[in-house]
Design an enzyme around this catalytic site. Structure first.
Site, PDB file in Angstrom:
ATOM      1  N   SER A   1       0.827  -1.201   0.000  1.00 29.97           N
ATOM      2  CA  SER A   1       0.000   0.000   0.000  1.00 29.97           C
ATOM      3  C   SER A   1       0.854   1.240   0.000  1.00 29.97           C
ATOM      4  O   SER A   1       2.017   1.227   0.392  1.00 29.97           O
ATOM      5  CB  SER A   1      -0.886   0.007   1.240  1.00 29.97           C
ATOM      6  OG  SER A   1      -0.061   0.216   2.371  1.00 29.97           O
ATOM      7  N   LYS A   2       0.240   2.309  -0.460  1.00 33.28           N
ATOM      8  CA  LYS A   2       0.888   3.615  -0.509  1.00 33.28           C
ATOM      9  C   LYS A   2       1.424   4.016   0.844  1.00 33.28           C
ATOM     10  O   LYS A   2       2.441   4.688   0.937  1.00 33.28           O
ATOM     11  CB  LYS A   2      -0.163   4.656  -0.907  1.00 33.28           C
ATOM     12  CG  LYS A   2      -0.108   5.068  -2.346  1.00 33.28           C
ATOM     13  CD  LYS A   2      -0.986   6.274  -2.532  1.00 33.28           C
ATOM     14  CE  LYS A   2      -1.547   6.244  -3.948  1.00 33.28           C
ATOM     15  NZ  LYS A   2      -2.547   7.211  -4.202  1.00 33.28           N
ATOM     16  N   ARG A   3       0.683   3.646   1.874  1.00 29.30           N
ATOM     17  CA  ARG A   3       1.052   4.101   3.208  1.00 29.30           C
ATOM     18  C   ARG A   3       2.456   3.653   3.608  1.00 29.30           C
ATOM     19  O   ARG A   3       3.125   4.305   4.377  1.00 29.30           O
ATOM     20  CB  ARG A   3       0.024   3.616   4.238  1.00 29.30           C
ATOM     21  CG  ARG A   3      -0.733   4.775   4.850  1.00 29.30           C
ATOM     22  CD  ARG A   3      -1.886   4.299   5.682  1.00 29.30           C
ATOM     23  NE  ARG A   3      -2.875   3.607   4.868  1.00 29.30           N
ATOM     24  CZ  ARG A   3      -3.527   2.527   5.258  1.00 29.30           C
ATOM     25  NH1 ARG A   3      -3.278   1.997   6.431  1.00 29.30           N
ATOM     26  NH2 ARG A   3      -4.427   1.971   4.478  1.00 29.30           N
ATOM     27  N   GLN A   4       2.885   2.507   3.074  1.00 30.11           N
ATOM     28  CA  GLN A   4       4.194   2.007   3.494  1.00 30.11           C
ATOM     29  C   GLN A   4       5.303   2.282   2.475  1.00 30.11           C
ATOM     30  O   GLN A   4       6.387   1.756   2.580  1.00 30.11           O
ATOM     31  CB  GLN A   4       4.107   0.513   3.809  1.00 30.11           C
ATOM     32  CG  GLN A   4       3.182   0.269   4.983  1.00 30.11           C
ATOM     33  CD  GLN A   4       3.421  -1.083   5.623  1.00 30.11           C
ATOM     34  OE1 GLN A   4       4.492  -1.669   5.520  1.00 30.11           O
ATOM     35  NE2 GLN A   4       2.414  -1.588   6.300  1.00 30.11           N
ATOM     36  N   GLY A   5       5.036   3.097   1.496  1.00 32.86           N
ATOM     37  CA  GLY A   5       6.098   3.416   0.530  1.00 32.86           C
ATOM     38  C   GLY A   5       5.506   3.791  -0.813  1.00 32.86           C
ATOM     39  O   GLY A   5       4.284   3.835  -0.970  1.00 32.86           O
TER      40      GLY A   5
END
Ligand code: GLU
Length: 489
Positions: free
Chosen positions: A256-260
């Protein structure tokens, strides 16, 4: 065996950027097509008008081309089965939906959103595992249907899914897959805005475009029973299915975007080489059965097979991508790196540093083994571009002793006597001075490095001196002696 008939496609919905998962899907399709002497088609699935993003298709095409995944047919490359944008194929989907209606395999549904909502609530109350349409409109009489159509009531077309049937298909990666038709909704084929749903458009196009292998992410596996029902309803031969494993964050949650970063464009802009990104993405769920990890795309084409794609989710490991980037960068010729470095300098604060190609090549040779990105040839060794303005504090504490200034002055004096010194000349002088002062060479090398670069690590000492040049070395030694003296007072 080489099958001249192979036709595969990458069928993204344009969201504004190319997701790395999308790049993997595109790559596997590309590799499979090239390996089998087949065709690789780009089809844009833009039937969700609510998700329309200006410029998204152009971005997508640019990202694919940057990565080197050239397709044979696509929105900007005409082919026998176009157009390749679904929004330009609406009549086709209507024609096929009508065909199913005429055979009783699909039907008009005029239910209002309110009725559907009430139905959903009711089913939730009854704790049914999933909300399903109750086939209410399947039972309308021909007269009622005609009246509704004449009155222009908002409608959709639904597939008439037969209950109590086993839906089975084979998948190259998932093997044999079974679903119970009782869990498959009477899915909408044509929406109230006249656009087809993903399911209908996808199946109709895969058939008309003569796609032989559907290679896509595992998130589409649960759509496949619906597609299989459609193939069967039309009496069409199914393609071979291959669902690629999920991409995972290092904590094994879904990537996911949240992790990179997830956009290919972000990796490109951060300075990753396309060769490295392609190499990395190829290994997300596939291996050739050995320990080899470094690949160019031609070798991937040669080695790739769907049979060697794993079922298990593939972890997106940024460290590995960085490692591959460094490896691919090192394999480039010095001249190739020079061109990239000059572009990078052009966009940097050292735009007017005016280093000659000859000097840049020396920097490249000295630093090649120590960098991950092209920009590291600037930012991990800024001292080649400007004199240090400060000096690593820890290194001063460790290596700058009472007699260091005197030692360095002595070195400086000896360097001054040299004309056009080579690396070896510097080394000879340093060895000689160390002997005369009766100190180990390290006692000179560490402070000398600190004086000329401000840092305690870097390329070989004598490379460093040689690249900087005698005058600059002497100047920097003098400045450092004064500045560090002031610092430790
Ligand atoms: N349009 C779907 C997507 O966005 C295509 C899935 C498929 O390949 O069937 O990925």
């Amino acid at each position: 065996m080489i099958n001249p008939q192979v036709r595969v496609r990458f069928a993204p919905s344009p969201t504004g950027y190319l997701h790395v998962g999308g790049l993997r899907t595109a790559l596997y399709n590309f590799l499979f097509a090239r390996k089998n002497n087949g065709k690789f088609v780009l089809r844009i699935e833009d039937t969700d008008r609510n998700r329309f993003v200006e410029g998204a298709v152009e971005n997508l095409i640019a990202a694919l081309k940057w990565a080197g995944l050239q397709y044979d047919e696509g929105p900007d490359i005409s082919g026998p089965y176009g157009p390749y944008m679904q929004s330009q194929r609406l009549e086709i989907y209507h024609k096929y939906a009508q065909e199913l209606i005429s055979q009783g395999k699909a039907y008009y549904c005029f239910c209002t959103p309110e009725r559907l909502e009430a139905l959903r609530e009711e089913q939730q109350r009854m704790k049914l595992p999933q909300a399903k349409y109750d086939k209410h409109c399947l039972h309308l009489s021909p007269k009622e249907i005609e009246e509704n159509l004449n009155r222009n009531i908002s409608k959709v077309i639904r597939l008439n899914v037969e209950p109590n049937k086993k839906i089975e298909f084979d998948d190259v990666i998932r093997e044999h897959v079974e679903f119970d038709s009782n869990n498959v909704d009477d899915q909408v084929l044509i929406k109230s805005d006249g656009y087809p749903t993903y399911h209908l458009a996808n199946v109709v196009d895969d058939h008309l475009m003569q796609i032989t292998h559907v290679i896509r992410g595992e998130e589409w596996l649960s759509s496949t029973p619906k597609h299989v029902l459609l193939y069967d309803a039309f009496g069409w031969e199914r393609p071979v299915f291959a669902h690629l494993p999920l991409l995972l964050n290092p904590d094994r949650s879904k990537l996911s975007k949240r992790q990179g970063d997830v956009a290919v464009e972000d990796y490109r802009d951060k300075g990753y080489l396309k060769e490295a990104l392609i190499n990395f993405v190829a290994l997300l769920g596939w291996n050739a059965g050995d320990d080899k990890e470094f690949y160019y795309i031609d070798e991937l084409i040669e080695k790739f097979s769907l049979e060697r794609v794993n079922k298990a989710g593939a972890v997106f490991d940024l460290q590995k991508l960085n490692w591959l980037n460094a490896e691919h960068l090192r394999k480039k010729t010095d001249d190739e790196i020079l061109e990239m470095l000059k572009k990078e300098i052009e966009n940097s604060e050292y735009k007017s540093a005016n280093l000659s190609d000859e000097k840049l090549l020396l920097i490249i040779q000295a630093m090649k083994e120590r960098v991950t990105f092209v920009r590291d040839f600037i930012y991990s060794c800024k001292y080649f571009f400007e004199a240090p303005t400060d000096y690593e504090q820890k290194a001063i504490e460790k290596n700058w002793k009472e007699d260091t200034s005197l030692h360095l002055l002595r070195l400086k004096d000896e360097f001054e006597k040299l004309t056009n010194p080579s690396k070896e000349d510097y080394e000879q002088v340093l060895t000689q001075v160390a002997e005369e002062l009766n100190v180990g060479k390290g006692k000179l090398i560490h402070p000398l490095r600190l004086a000329v670069s401000g840092q305690s690590t870097g390329p070989g000492m004598f490379d460093l001196l040689y690249i900087l040049g005698k005058d600059e070395v002497i100047k920097r030694i003098k400045t450092a002696i004064e500045k560090i003296k002031a610092l430790i007072k």
